[in-house]
Every structure is written in C-alpha cells, then in structure tokens.
Scaffold this motif. Structure first.
Motif, PDB file in Angstrom:
ATOM      1  N   GLU A 174       0.822  -1.210   0.000  1.00  0.00           N
ATOM      2  CA  GLU A 174       0.000   0.000   0.000  1.00  0.00           C
ATOM      3  C   GLU A 174       0.858   1.263   0.000  1.00  0.00           C
ATOM      4  N   SER A 175       1.894   1.286   0.848  1.00  0.00           N
ATOM      5  CA  SER A 175       2.746   2.478   0.941  1.00  0.00           C
ATOM      6  C   SER A 175       3.497   2.725  -0.367  1.00  0.00           C
ATOM      7  N   GLY A 176       4.008   1.654  -0.934  1.00  0.00           N
ATOM      8  CA  GLY A 176       4.728   1.797  -2.192  1.00  0.00           C
ATOM      9  C   GLY A 176       3.824   2.245  -3.321  1.00  0.00           C
ATOM     10  N   THR A 177       2.604   1.720  -3.352  1.00  0.00           N
ATOM     11  CA  THR A 177       1.654   2.124  -4.380  1.00  0.00           C
ATOM     12  C   THR A 177       1.287   3.592  -4.251  1.00  0.00           C
ATOM     13  N   THR A 178       1.127   4.059  -2.992  1.00  0.00           N
ATOM     14  CA  THR A 178       0.816   5.463  -2.766  1.00  0.00           C
ATOM     15  C   THR A 178       1.948   6.358  -3.257  1.00  0.00           C
ATOM     16  N   LEU A 179       3.187   5.950  -2.958  1.00  0.00           N
ATOM     17  CA  LEU A 179       4.341   6.725  -3.414  1.00  0.00           C
ATOM     18  C   LEU A 179       4.396   6.778  -4.934  1.00  0.00           C
ATOM     19  N   VAL A 180       4.186   5.635  -5.579  1.00  0.00           N
ATOM     20  CA  VAL A 180       4.208   5.583  -7.038  1.00  0.00           C
ATOM     21  C   VAL A 180       3.088   6.439  -7.627  1.00  0.00           C
ATOM     22  N   SER A 181       1.930   6.452  -6.959  1.00  0.00           N
ATOM     23  CA  SER A 181       0.803   7.249  -7.429  1.00  0.00           C
ATOM     24  C   SER A 181       1.132   8.735  -7.417  1.00  0.00           C
ATOM     25  N   ARG A 182       1.824   9.183  -6.340  1.00  0.00           N
ATOM     26  CA  ARG A 182       2.189  10.596  -6.257  1.00  0.00           C
ATOM     27  C   ARG A 182       3.178  10.956  -7.365  1.00  0.00           C
ATOM     28  N   ILE A 183       4.157  10.068  -7.589  1.00  0.00           N
ATOM     29  CA  ILE A 183       5.132  10.318  -8.655  1.00  0.00           C
ATOM     30  C   ILE A 183       4.441  10.324 -10.019  1.00  0.00           C
ATOM     31  N   ALA A 184       3.514   9.376 -10.206  1.00  0.00           N
ATOM     32  CA  ALA A 184       2.780   9.306 -11.470  1.00  0.00           C
ATOM     33  C   ALA A 184       1.945  10.566 -11.679  1.00  0.00           C
ATOM     34  N   GLY A 185       1.360  11.085 -10.602  1.00  0.00           N
ATOM     35  CA  GLY A 185       0.585  12.313 -10.703  1.00  0.00           C
ATOM     36  C   GLY A 185       1.443  13.483 -11.154  1.00  0.00           C
ATOM     37  N   LEU A 186       2.654  13.556 -10.619  1.00  0.00           N
ATOM     38  CA  LEU A 186       3.569  14.624 -11.012  1.00  0.00           C
ATOM     39  C   LEU A 186       3.954  14.500 -12.478  1.00  0.00           C
ATOM     40  N   LEU A 187       4.280  13.283 -12.910  1.00  0.00           N
ATOM     41  CA  LEU A 187       4.645  13.068 -14.307  1.00  0.00           C
ATOM     42  C   LEU A 187       3.467  13.349 -15.241  1.00  0.00           C
ATOM     43  N   LEU A 188       2.274  12.922 -14.818  1.00  0.00           N
ATOM     44  CA  LEU A 188       1.088  13.147 -15.637  1.00  0.00           C
ATOM     45  C   LEU A 188       0.784  14.638 -15.754  1.00  0.00           C
ATOM     46  N   ALA A 189       1.013  15.387 -14.674  1.00  0.00           N
ATOM     47  CA  ALA A 189       0.822  16.835 -14.713  1.00  0.00           C
ATOM     48  C   ALA A 189       1.789  17.464 -15.715  1.00  0.00           C
ATOM     49  N   ALA A 190       3.030  16.978 -15.729  1.00  0.00           N
ATOM     50  CA  ALA A 190       4.014  17.493 -16.681  1.00  0.00           C
ATOM     51  C   ALA A 190       3.599  17.191 -18.125  1.00  0.00           C
ATOM     52  N   ILE A 191       3.078  15.974 -18.343  1.00  0.00           N
ATOM     53  CA  ILE A 191       2.600  15.610 -19.680  1.00  0.00           C
ATOM     54  C   ILE A 191       1.446  16.519 -20.100  1.00  0.00           C
ATOM     55  N   ALA A 192       0.529  16.780 -19.172  1.00  0.00           N
ATOM     56  CA  ALA A 192      -0.621  17.628 -19.472  1.00  0.00           C
ATOM     57  C   ALA A 192      -0.180  19.048 -19.828  1.00  0.00           C
ATOM     58  N   VAL A 193       0.762  19.588 -19.062  1.00  0.00           N
ATOM     59  CA  VAL A 193       1.263  20.930 -19.340  1.00  0.00           C
ATOM     60  C   VAL A 193       1.954  20.972 -20.701  1.00  0.00           C
ATOM     61  N   GLN A 194       2.707  19.918 -21.033  1.00  0.00           N
ATOM     62  CA  GLN A 194       3.366  19.858 -22.337  1.00  0.00           C
ATOM     63  C   GLN A 194       2.350  19.825 -23.470  1.00  0.00           C
ATOM     64  N   LEU A 195       1.260  19.072 -23.282  1.00  0.00           N
ATOM     65  CA  LEU A 195       0.197  19.046 -24.283  1.00  0.00           C
ATOM     66  C   LEU A 195      -0.398  20.433 -24.485  1.00  0.00           C
ATOM     67  N   LEU A 196      -0.645  21.136 -23.381  1.00  0.00           N
ATOM     68  CA  LEU A 196      -1.202  22.485 -23.469  1.00  0.00           C
ATOM     69  C   LEU A 196      -0.227  23.435 -24.159  1.00  0.00           C
ATOM     70  N   ALA A 197       1.057  23.320 -23.817  1.00  0.00           N
ATOM     71  CA  ALA A 197       2.060  24.188 -24.431  1.00  0.00           C
ATOM     72  C   ALA A 197       2.157  23.930 -25.935  1.00  0.00           C
ATOM     73  N   ASP A 198       2.161  22.659 -26.324  1.00  0.00           N
ATOM     74  CA  ASP A 198       2.220  22.319 -27.749  1.00  0.00           C
ATOM     75  C   ASP A 198       1.004  22.854 -28.487  1.00  0.00           C
TER      76      ASP A 198
END
Length: 208
Positions: A174-198
C-alpha cells in the motif's frame, strides 16, 4: 507479403504509438487510479479501458478528420482539451482523491472509460498520430491492414502491462503504491502541461 502487409508502415505506426501511449509508464498511473479496487475489479477495468481506447482510436482513424471538420475543431484544440482533462486527473493523483474508497463498482466502470480509456490511453497524441498515418497512406488494403495490426499490437502491450499491474501492487504494498501514485501524478501533470504548451504553439503557428 508486402502486398498484404506494409511492414515499414506497420513498424512506424507501432513504434510511434508505443512511445506515445507508453505501456510501461501506464502501470503506475493505472495503479493509482485503481488502488481502491479489488484484483478482479482492476482486471475488469483494464479490459474496459483497452476496449474504450481501441474503439476511440479506430473511430478517429475512420471518421476523425470528417468529424473535426464538421464541428470546426482544429487538432490543437483537441490536444488542449485532452491536456486540461489530464491535468485534472493529475491533481487527483497528487492530492490522493483518486485513492478514496468508491461507493460502488459502477464508479470503477467510469474510471475505466474516463480517464483510463481516454484521454490517458487514447489521448490527443495517439489520436492525432493515427489520423496522420491514415492521411499519409494511399488508402490501399496493405496500408489499412498495417495500421490496424499495429494499433492492435500496441493495445495488446497496454493490456498486458495493466493486467500484471496487480503483481506490481503486491510487490510494492500500500505504501509503495501510494508513493508511485504521487510520482505518477507529477509526471502526468508534466505531460498535461506539455500538451497544453504544444497546443498553444500550434495555435500561434496557425495564426502566423
């Protein structure tokens, strides 16, 4: 063989969609969005997400350009809309709202369709890339068969990645999944911002 299947086109479509849709990178986001589900619900969500994504990709490959022309929607506008939706999902992953217990199994169906099926898997990048390959082809059987086969192959990779995400979940806990989820959220936010910028740069280039 080349008369039935254009191997070069198949390779180009497969590699392009594999990079854009990123089956390995989908695993942590999938785990974050389905962390409150049982293994059976998670497997069902994976199947539904793949079917939705495949249906969206094929539909846009066949009718996408005609639909966008009819609605007077540009490809950058579609890309910006997908970026905004992905940014909203990223905020849920970062704040932990995506991990809150869901009252019923019907909610898991919605998660499988949106955002997993689209725009996470069948996002603006994958849709636009498929439409471009269709537009560049000569419309012959070998081209259509190569594109369809490549799309199926990529979705098979996506399904396998999500199907065995439960194994990753058991290993991480559970703890590891939560950590991975937070990292994934950060990466997904970066992808979303890149899509908007493009999308913004595409709008500027179109105006210029």
């Amino acid at each position: 063989m080349s008369e039935v299947l254009d191997v070069r086109l198949f390779t180009s479509v497969f590699v392009t969609l594999f990079v854009i849709m990123d089956p390995p990178g989908t695993v942590p986001i999938f785990l974050g969005l389905t962390s409150a589900m049982t293994a059976r619900q998670r497997n069902r969500a994976a199947r539904q997400a793949i079917l939705v994504a495949f249906g969206v990709i094929v539909a846009f490959a066949l009718f996408g350009q005609s639909l966008l022309n009819y609605l007077h929607i540009s490809l950058p506008a579609l890309q910006a809309a997908g970026g905004l939706l992905l940014l909203f999902i990223a905020m849920e992953l970062l704040t932990g709202k995506a991990e809150e217990p869901r009252p019923s199994a019907s909610t898991s169906v919605n998660v499988a369709m949106v955002p997993l099926g689209t725009p996470l898997l069948a996002g603006p990048g994958a849709i636009v890339a498929t439409m471009v390959f269709v537009k560049q082809g000569d419309g012959g059987f070998s081209d259509w068969f190569a594109i369809l086969l490549a799309v199926i192959a990529v979705h098979l990779c996506l399904y396998l990645a999500m199907r065995f995400a439960s194994v990753v979940h058991r290993v991480l806990g559970e703890s590891g999944t939560t950590l991975v989820s937070r990292i994934a959220g950060l990466l997904l936010a970066a992808i979303a911002v890149q899509l908007l910028a493009d999308a913004v740069f595409a709008f500027i280039d179109a105006r210029g």
